[in-house]
Design a protein around this motif. Sequence first.
Motif, mmCIF file in Angstrom:
data_model
loop_
_atom_site.group_PDB
_atom_site.id
_atom_site.type_symbol
_atom_site.label_atom_id
_atom_site.label_comp_id
_atom_site.label_asym_id
_atom_site.label_seq_id
_atom_site.Cartn_x
_atom_site.Cartn_y
_atom_site.Cartn_z
ATOM 1 N N ARG A 158 104.873 35.232 -1.420
ATOM 2 C CA ARG A 158 104.159 35.835 -0.269
ATOM 3 C C ARG A 158 104.469 35.091 0.963
ATOM 4 O O ARG A 158 104.815 35.585 2.144
ATOM 5 N N LEU A 159 104.692 33.807 1.055
ATOM 6 C CA LEU A 159 105.035 33.080 2.394
ATOM 7 C C LEU A 159 106.354 33.303 2.214
ATOM 8 O O LEU A 159 106.783 33.374 3.761
ATOM 9 N N ALA A 160 107.328 33.562 1.583
ATOM 10 C CA ALA A 160 108.798 33.854 1.604
ATOM 11 C C ALA A 160 108.839 34.952 2.624
ATOM 12 O O ALA A 160 109.518 35.466 3.565
ATOM 13 N N ALA A 161 107.896 36.091 2.136
ATOM 14 C CA ALA A 161 108.167 37.461 2.552
ATOM 15 C C ALA A 161 107.358 37.481 3.895
ATOM 16 O O ALA A 161 107.978 38.019 4.975
ATOM 17 N N ALA A 162 106.375 36.660 4.316
ATOM 18 C CA ALA A 162 105.693 36.514 5.582
ATOM 19 C C ALA A 162 106.686 35.847 6.440
ATOM 20 O O ALA A 162 106.741 36.374 7.622
ATOM 21 N N THR A 163 107.601 34.756 6.147
ATOM 22 C CA THR A 163 108.469 34.133 6.928
ATOM 23 C C THR A 163 109.723 35.306 7.268
ATOM 24 O O THR A 163 110.216 35.085 8.211
ATOM 25 N N GLU A 164 109.940 35.800 6.483
ATOM 26 C CA GLU A 164 111.042 37.161 6.621
ATOM 27 C C GLU A 164 110.824 37.918 7.623
ATOM 28 O O GLU A 164 111.343 38.203 8.642
ATOM 29 N N ARG A 165 109.497 38.432 7.614
ATOM 30 C CA ARG A 165 108.768 39.579 8.376
ATOM 31 C C ARG A 165 108.824 38.834 9.890
ATOM 32 O O ARG A 165 109.143 39.505 10.957
ATOM 33 N N ALA A 166 108.254 37.778 9.974
ATOM 34 C CA ALA A 166 108.231 37.017 11.350
ATOM 35 C C ALA A 166 109.627 36.750 11.981
ATOM 36 O O ALA A 166 109.826 36.846 13.050
ATOM 37 N N SER A 167 110.427 36.427 10.868
ATOM 38 C CA SER A 167 112.063 35.855 11.473
ATOM 39 C C SER A 167 112.711 37.117 12.068
ATOM 40 O O SER A 167 113.340 37.233 13.022
ATOM 41 N N ARG A 168 112.185 38.563 11.214
ATOM 42 C CA ARG A 168 113.023 39.546 11.765
ATOM 43 C C ARG A 168 112.582 39.983 13.047
ATOM 44 O O ARG A 168 113.363 40.304 14.140
ATOM 45 N N ASP A 169 111.151 39.788 13.319
ATOM 46 C CA ASP A 169 110.642 39.855 14.868
ATOM 47 C C ASP A 169 111.426 39.132 15.769
ATOM 48 O O ASP A 169 111.325 39.460 17.265
ATOM 49 N N LEU A 170 112.054 37.886 15.455
ATOM 50 C CA LEU A 170 112.592 37.011 16.448
ATOM 51 C C LEU A 170 114.176 37.122 16.451
ATOM 52 O O LEU A 170 114.976 36.378 17.013
#
Length: 206
Positions: free
Chosen positions: A25-37
């Motif tokens: 879940r942490l990896a998925a959240a980091t991926e989502r936030a990274s895409r926004d950047l």
Amino acid sequence: MTNRTLAVVTAGLSQPSATRLLADRLAAATERASRDLGVTLDVTIIELRDHAHDLTDNLLTGFPSPALGAAIDTVVRADGLIAVTPIFTGSYSGLFKTFFDVLGKDALVGKPVLIAATAGTARHSLALDHALRPMFAYLRALVVPTGVFAAAEDWGTGDGASSRGLADRIDRAGGELSALIAAREQPAPADPFDNPTPFDQLLSGG
């Protein structure tokens, strides 16, 4: 889009485990936030239970097996790291600590790290700040402000206050890690001609 790498180290002992679930879940959240950047993450999951025997051998011999060596290299080369451990007797697990014991002492210098832990009860939540954070500070990693702790009641059914609180912490921590990864300068490719071997050393066979 910019490409970056993320290593996820999880020290859960069972399959499936709450530790692995939190790591995912942490990896998925980091991926989502990274895409926004504008950043695409290449994520590699490292299950330490698969390397338990090799870690013991490494401590005794000083040399990693090929599989363990590959896992270590993945962490060393990654632009960011998520490290998740179960809490036993008020601290990180021995398996978790052993992995970071066999890393080089400079392996995590300046590397963005998100720390997280799981346990049966919330009584162990202080282990994040009393055990994990000091260890990564010693290794000179750049630990994100939000550590994520998940007790058994935090998982719930997904609609309770505990579950929502955990989801919020996961998203906040993932956002903090992604921002650090996106801001991190990529090292320049090594130039094989930067440090040529002196001609007299070549002649002497050195």
